[in-house]
Enzyme design. Structure first.
Site, PDB file in Angstrom:
ATOM      1  N   LEU A   1      23.283  73.663  51.091  1.00  0.00           N
ATOM      2  CA  LEU A   1      23.813  73.385  49.764  1.00  0.00           C
ATOM      3  C   LEU A   1      24.377  71.964  49.711  1.00  0.00           C
ATOM      4  O   LEU A   1      24.006  71.166  48.862  1.00  0.00           O
ATOM      5  CB  LEU A   1      24.898  74.413  49.409  1.00  0.00           C
ATOM      6  CG  LEU A   1      25.599  74.238  48.064  1.00  0.00           C
ATOM      7  CD1 LEU A   1      24.613  74.389  46.908  1.00  0.00           C
ATOM      8  CD2 LEU A   1      26.742  75.256  47.904  1.00  0.00           C
TER       9      LEU A   1
ATOM     10  N   ILE B   1      24.468  70.584  57.806  1.00  0.00           N
ATOM     11  CA  ILE B   1      23.808  71.877  57.891  1.00  0.00           C
ATOM     12  C   ILE B   1      23.993  72.520  59.263  1.00  0.00           C
ATOM     13  O   ILE B   1      23.497  72.012  60.277  1.00  0.00           O
ATOM     14  CB  ILE B   1      22.308  71.750  57.533  1.00  0.00           C
ATOM     15  CG1 ILE B   1      22.161  71.117  56.153  1.00  0.00           C
ATOM     16  CG2 ILE B   1      21.629  73.129  57.594  1.00  0.00           C
ATOM     17  CD1 ILE B   1      23.034  71.748  55.051  1.00  0.00           C
ATOM     18  N   THR B   2      24.729  73.633  59.265  1.00  0.00           N
ATOM     19  CA  THR B   2      24.911  74.416  60.484  1.00  0.00           C
ATOM     20  C   THR B   2      23.536  74.938  60.919  1.00  0.00           C
ATOM     21  O   THR B   2      22.791  75.457  60.086  1.00  0.00           O
ATOM     22  CB  THR B   2      25.873  75.594  60.208  1.00  0.00           C
ATOM     23  OG1 THR B   2      27.124  75.057  59.784  1.00  0.00           O
ATOM     24  CG2 THR B   2      26.090  76.445  61.458  1.00  0.00           C
TER      25      THR B   2
ATOM     26  N   GLY C   1      52.333  71.544  77.707  1.00  0.00           N
ATOM     27  CA  GLY C   1      51.297  70.608  78.154  1.00  0.00           C
ATOM     28  C   GLY C   1      49.996  71.316  78.495  1.00  0.00           C
ATOM     29  O   GLY C   1      48.902  70.789  78.264  1.00  0.00           O
TER      30      GLY C   1
ATOM     31  N   GLU D   1      32.397  76.077  53.657  1.00  0.00           N
ATOM     32  CA  GLU D   1      32.149  77.093  52.617  1.00  0.00           C
ATOM     33  C   GLU D   1      33.180  77.022  51.487  1.00  0.00           C
ATOM     34  O   GLU D   1      33.699  78.041  51.025  1.00  0.00           O
ATOM     35  CB  GLU D   1      32.046  78.490  53.244  1.00  0.00           C
ATOM     36  CG  GLU D   1      30.930  78.503  54.282  1.00  0.00           C
ATOM     37  CD  GLU D   1      30.321  79.867  54.561  1.00  0.00           C
ATOM     38  OE1 GLU D   1      30.563  80.809  53.799  1.00  0.00           O
ATOM     39  OE2 GLU D   1      29.567  79.954  55.543  1.00  0.00           O
TER      40      GLU D   1
ATOM     41  N   THR E   1      36.293  74.025  50.510  1.00  0.00           N
ATOM     42  CA  THR E   1      37.568  73.668  51.131  1.00  0.00           C
ATOM     43  C   THR E   1      38.645  74.610  50.590  1.00  0.00           C
ATOM     44  O   THR E   1      38.445  75.281  49.576  1.00  0.00           O
ATOM     45  CB  THR E   1      37.972  72.221  50.790  1.00  0.00           C
ATOM     46  OG1 THR E   1      38.210  72.153  49.374  1.00  0.00           O
ATOM     47  CG2 THR E   1      36.875  71.233  51.171  1.00  0.00           C
TER      48      THR E   1
HETATM   49  C1  LIG Z   1      31.347  72.078  60.715  1.00  0.00           C
HETATM   50  C2  LIG Z   1      30.789  72.089  59.341  1.00  0.00           C
HETATM   51  C3  LIG Z   1      29.724  72.917  59.025  1.00  0.00           C
HETATM   52  C4  LIG Z   1      29.187  72.947  57.744  1.00  0.00           C
HETATM   53  N1  LIG Z   1      28.095  73.743  57.483  1.00  0.00           N
HETATM   54  C5  LIG Z   1      27.514  73.681  56.261  1.00  0.00           C
HETATM   55  C6  LIG Z   1      26.312  74.414  55.992  1.00  0.00           C
HETATM   56  O1  LIG Z   1      25.797  75.122  56.855  1.00  0.00           O
HETATM   57  N2  LIG Z   1      25.739  74.301  54.769  1.00  0.00           N
HETATM   58  C7  LIG Z   1      26.275  73.532  53.801  1.00  0.00           C
HETATM   59  O2  LIG Z   1      25.701  73.487  52.721  1.00  0.00           O
HETATM   60  N3  LIG Z   1      27.407  72.835  54.018  1.00  0.00           N
HETATM   61  C8  LIG Z   1      28.043  72.884  55.225  1.00  0.00           C
HETATM   62  N4  LIG Z   1      29.200  72.147  55.457  1.00  0.00           N
HETATM   63  C9  LIG Z   1      29.719  71.308  54.406  1.00  0.00           C
HETATM   64  C10 LIG Z   1      31.008  71.804  53.772  1.00  0.00           C
HETATM   65  O3  LIG Z   1      30.754  72.930  52.983  1.00  0.00           O
HETATM   66  C11 LIG Z   1      31.616  70.640  53.008  1.00  0.00           C
HETATM   67  O4  LIG Z   1      32.094  69.712  53.952  1.00  0.00           O
HETATM   68  C12 LIG Z   1      32.718  71.069  52.065  1.00  0.00           C
HETATM   69  O5  LIG Z   1      32.198  71.827  51.015  1.00  0.00           O
HETATM   70  C13 LIG Z   1      33.498  69.887  51.518  1.00  0.00           C
HETATM   71  O6  LIG Z   1      32.662  68.904  51.006  1.00  0.00           O
HETATM   72  P1  LIG Z   1      32.881  67.373  51.414  1.00  0.00           P
HETATM   73  O7  LIG Z   1      32.917  67.323  52.873  1.00  0.00           O
HETATM   74  O8  LIG Z   1      31.853  66.583  50.725  1.00  0.00           O
HETATM   75  O9  LIG Z   1      34.312  67.001  50.889  1.00  0.00           O
HETATM   76  P2  LIG Z   1      34.720  66.556  49.387  1.00  0.00           P
HETATM   77  O10 LIG Z   1      34.138  67.499  48.430  1.00  0.00           O
HETATM   78  O11 LIG Z   1      34.426  65.123  49.218  1.00  0.00           O
HETATM   79  O12 LIG Z   1      36.264  66.777  49.435  1.00  0.00           O
HETATM   80  C14 LIG Z   1      37.191  65.816  49.941  1.00  0.00           C
HETATM   81  C15 LIG Z   1      38.604  66.326  49.679  1.00  0.00           C
HETATM   82  O13 LIG Z   1      38.810  66.437  48.272  1.00  0.00           O
HETATM   83  C16 LIG Z   1      39.272  67.719  47.932  1.00  0.00           C
HETATM   84  N5  LIG Z   1      38.782  68.084  46.607  1.00  0.00           N
HETATM   85  C17 LIG Z   1      37.526  67.960  46.123  1.00  0.00           C
HETATM   86  N6  LIG Z   1      37.466  68.460  44.878  1.00  0.00           N
HETATM   87  C18 LIG Z   1      38.695  68.902  44.558  1.00  0.00           C
HETATM   88  C19 LIG Z   1      39.280  69.529  43.428  1.00  0.00           C
HETATM   89  N7  LIG Z   1      38.546  69.835  42.350  1.00  0.00           N
HETATM   90  N8  LIG Z   1      40.594  69.855  43.436  1.00  0.00           N
HETATM   91  C20 LIG Z   1      41.334  69.574  44.540  1.00  0.00           C
HETATM   92  N9  LIG Z   1      40.852  68.994  45.655  1.00  0.00           N
HETATM   93  C21 LIG Z   1      39.548  68.670  45.661  1.00  0.00           C
HETATM   94  C22 LIG Z   1      38.701  68.588  49.015  1.00  0.00           C
HETATM   95  O14 LIG Z   1      39.416  69.811  49.119  1.00  0.00           O
HETATM   96  C23 LIG Z   1      38.847  67.720  50.228  1.00  0.00           C
HETATM   97  O15 LIG Z   1      40.143  67.841  50.734  1.00  0.00           O
HETATM   98  C24 LIG Z   1      29.740  72.126  56.730  1.00  0.00           C
HETATM   99  C25 LIG Z   1      30.825  71.301  57.045  1.00  0.00           C
HETATM  100  C26 LIG Z   1      31.353  71.271  58.319  1.00  0.00           C
HETATM  101  C27 LIG Z   1      32.505  70.366  58.621  1.00  0.00           C
END
Ligand SMILES: Cc1cc2nc3c(=O)[nH]c(=O)nc-3n(C[C@H](O)[C@H](O)[C@H](O)COP(=O)(O)OP(=O)(O)OC[C@H]3O[C@@H](n4cnc5c(N)ncnc54)[C@H](O)[C@@H]3O)c2cc1C
Lengths: 381, 264
Positions: A127, A159-160, A341, A364, A366
């Site tokens: 996604l 992507i995991t 430690g 999935e 934040t």
């Molecule tokens: C280890 C790992 C595995 C993952 N696996 C998958 C996967 O398999 N498939 C997949 O599709 N994605 C995956 N992701 C992606 C993950 O879902 C996204 O990182 C997550 O949705 C956040 O998107 P972003 O990193 O672009 O952060 P951003 O959306 O840029 O967010 C940055 C900050 O802004 C805050 N923020 C954004 N919008 C708002 C709002 N409206 N109100 C308040 N705060 C807000 C967020 O909470 C965050 O603190 C993975 C991520 C990681 C780290």
């Protein structure tokens, strides 16, 4: 110490016993070394697949275990208490089977689902994109229908199982109508034009591969469209409702793992002539940790039971994901503190649990987005 | 080819074992019961032979009510059916009595091959396979690290583990074969196997069903008895050898200690 669970059936009791046996013999001996090396445990997933753990909530007629979420999630929790990478992998794989299982046609289900839930294959869910994370509906990966196939161009991020998976659920843009212009495609790993980038170098879950999936003119046959054109976003969100429960269970599992390590350490470690657990200042910390773990488990199970009864559970799933992952962050941080430690070095698993907990607050949706989801439910009710 | 595989329930290998002061036998209630580990290899081998040449795999277990868990585990690994020899009169049976009951139970079914683990982790006598073969008048092939059944189903060949290497031993079927851990890697039961096991037939047989006299088995029939026992004394503190700086004193003391115990 084994967690005392209330399980609905005799078969689920045996399933949990099998899970513990697999944790002890297959996961525990490998976890620390694989995480240190950043090595993906493909063979562990095969073993779990053979044991039937990669399709637990799906129908028996497709080769699944036909277990309620209440049971499936407790399996995930047990795995996470030993090895987060494997637990998260099982959760993501289970999520990846959901679109076909729920929205596929009978023909699509008959054709693909048995292999997907049967244990040999591993799935991924795509996604996020580099420029659209929380605002997932802003995704730009394009799919154009041409000669019976969708030609896909764009980049999926984070992507995991990227590069390790056998099939990818691709959320792609088929029209410019925002959230209503997104469709879901089930692409096999060998789709020409689908390639994984170099894996990310992460803070935790180092054994779990996370990589971008780059799509350059990747052609996915049109019969691999899941649901209708334009239905992709609701499908993606519905999959995430269940997925979030998986993440909540992972969080409770690793918090439990951290708590168990902290308690047994605190009983053995002596300072000032007595076991540190006998200092009230420390035992109060342990008491808060244990309370958090129990509360988290109760919350995700309450949401799961709603799902199992066919009641709406999206709000509760968001609450469980939010609460359990924040709780895990606090509990794992405190577990490091309990070990002093020794908690800060890799000889004990608590610093690993801490690094894993941090990721669960992000994936999935934040935890800010979970609050957005809960808030919207409250506004609507 | 029909195979009977004998399995025993034992106290968890890693648990502390206690004797029951009431009758000086092993206190089975005090520990988690599990399938004897070596028997898992026997079950696995039976399933592999079945996968190769068909037939049925029957589990045979003598043990108390709790042993149904061990029977179920073998069934969830993939065995087809089970015979559980269950009778309070069997409590305290020695190896002779056990082999008697097992041989009688084998008499109630038809088989080409009997497989066993080569020892149980609780008693560790390694005599049941031999006693059973003797009672049945069948050839015994023990300590197998590889089992091959001839294509015509008429004979079995094993590689028999020895201290130096292995011997190749052949016998006509039916035969009794015991296996060692080197033979394979036992599978985990699958969740499907667990569910299927519930529907598989388990026949429960009592001493009366087997036509065994109560006086020949159990504590009554045992040819040896534990008169009394004491718990092992707690471990004494060890000797600390301090190295006083230049590294020779400590080393010398350690060498003297090892030499004194004839370790070097
Ligand atoms: C280890 C790992 C595995 C993952 N696996 C998958 C996967 O398999 N498939 C997949 O599709 N994605 C995956 N992701 C992606 C993950 O879902 C996204 O990182 C997550 O949705 C956040 O998107 P972003 O990193 O672009 O952060 P951003 O959306 O840029 O967010 C940055 C900050 O802004 C805050 N923020 C954004 N919008 C708002 C709002 N409206 N109100 C308040 N705060 C807000 C967020 O909470 C965050 O603190 C993975 C991520 C990681 C780290």
């Amino acid at each position: 110490m084994a967690v005392e669970r209330s399980l609905p059936t005799e078969e689920s009791v045996e399933l949990l016993a099998l899970t513990r046996e697999l944790c002890r013999d297959e996961l525990a001996p490998k976890a620390a070394a694989y995480e240190a090396e950043g090595r993906f445990p493909r063979e562990v997933f095969r073993t779990l697949g053979k044991a039937g753990l990669l399709g637990l909530p799906y129908d028996e007629k497709y080769g699944g275990g036909e277990q309620p979420y209440e049971v499936y999630l407790q399996v995930v929790e047990e795995l996470a208490a030993v090895w987060g990478t494997v637990a998260e992998g099982v959760s993501v794989h289970t999520l990846s089977c959901f679109p076909v299982a729920k929205y596929g046609t009978d023909e699509q289900r008959d054709r693909w689902l048995p292999d997907m839930v049967g244990g040999e294959l591993l799935g991924a869910y795509c996604l996020s994109e580099p420029q659209s994370g929380s605002d997932a509906a802003a995704l730009t990966t394009r799919a154009v229908l041409r000669d019976g196939g969708y030609v896909v161009d764009g980049t999926k991020a984070w992507i995991t199982h990227g590069g390790e998976a056998d099939f990818y659920n691709l959320m792609v843009r088929t029209s410019d109508e925002g959230a209503r212009g997104i469709s879901c495609l089930l692409a096999p790993a060998d789709t020409p034009g689908l390639a994984a980038a170099t894996p990310e170098r992460k803070m935790g879950f180092k054994g779990s591969t996370t990589a971008q999936i780059v799509l350059t003119g990747a052609t996915v046959p049109a019969d691999r469209l899941i649901g209708e054109e334009g239905q992709g976003f609701p499908i993606a969100l519905a999959a995430l409702d269940g997925g979030r429960l998986g993440i909540a269970a992972c969080a409770v599992g690793l918090a439990q793992g951290a708590l168990d390590t902290a308690v047994s350490y605190a009983k053995e470690r002596k300072q000032f002539g007595r076991a540190i657990i006998d200092f009230q200042g420390l035992s109060f910390m342990l008491a808060d940790m244990a309370t958090g773990v129990e509360a988290g488990r109760a919350l995700y199970l309450a949401a799961a039971r709603r799902r199992d009864r066919g009641q709406p559970f999206g709000k509760q799933a968001a609450m469980a994901k939010l609460f359990c992952t924040d709780m895990a962050m606090r509990v794992t941080t405190d577990a490091v503190q309990v070990l002093g430690g020794y908690g800060y070095v890799e000889d004990y698993p608590v610093e690993r649990f801490l690094r894993e907990a941090k990721a669960l607050q992000i994936v999935e949706g934040t935890n800010q987005i979970q609050r957005v989801v809960i808030g919207r439910h409250l506004a609507k009710e | 080819m029909n195979i009977v595989v004998c399995v025993k329930q034992v106290p968890d290998t890693w648990s502390e074992k206690k004797l029951n002061p009431a009758d000086n036998t092993l206190d089975r209630g005090a520990t988690d019961p599990v399938m004897n580990e070596m028997d898992e290899y026997a079950v696995e081998e039976a399933l592999r032979l079945q996968e190769a040449s068909g037939g049925e795999v029957t589990v045979l277990c003598m043990g108390p009510e709790s042993a149904t868990e061990t029977v179920r585990k073998a069934l969830s690994m993939g065995a087809d059916k089970a015979i559980h020899v269950l009778d309070d009169g069997l409590h305290g049976s020695d190896a002779l009595a056990t082999s008697l009951a097992l041989s009688k139970a084998l008499g109630t079914t038809s088989y080409d091959l009997v497989l066993l683990g080569s020892e149980s982790s609780d008693a560790r006598m390694s005599v049941i396979p031999a006693m059973l073969a003797e009672r049945l008048g069948l050839p015994q092939l023990t300590f197998a690290k590889e089992v091959t059944v001839a294509a015509d189903g008429g004979s079995v060949t094993i590689k028999r583990l020895t201290d130096e290497g292995y011997q190749v031993v052949e016998a006509s079927l039916p035969a009794v074969v015991s296996v060692v851990e080197k033979i394979n890697e036992p599978r985990y039961p699958s969740f499907k196997g667990i569910m299927a096991a519930k529907k598989k037939p388990v026949e429960t047989l009592s001493l009366a069903d087997l036509g065994v006299d109560g006086g020949d088995v159990g504590t009554a029939g045992a040819s040896s008895a534990v008169e009394s026992f004491e718990t092992a004394p707690p471990r004494q503190a060890g000797t600390v050898v301090k190295d006083e700086g230049d590294g020779t004193v400590g080393a010398q003391k350690l060498v003297e200690f090892l030499a004194g115990k004839k370790f070097v």
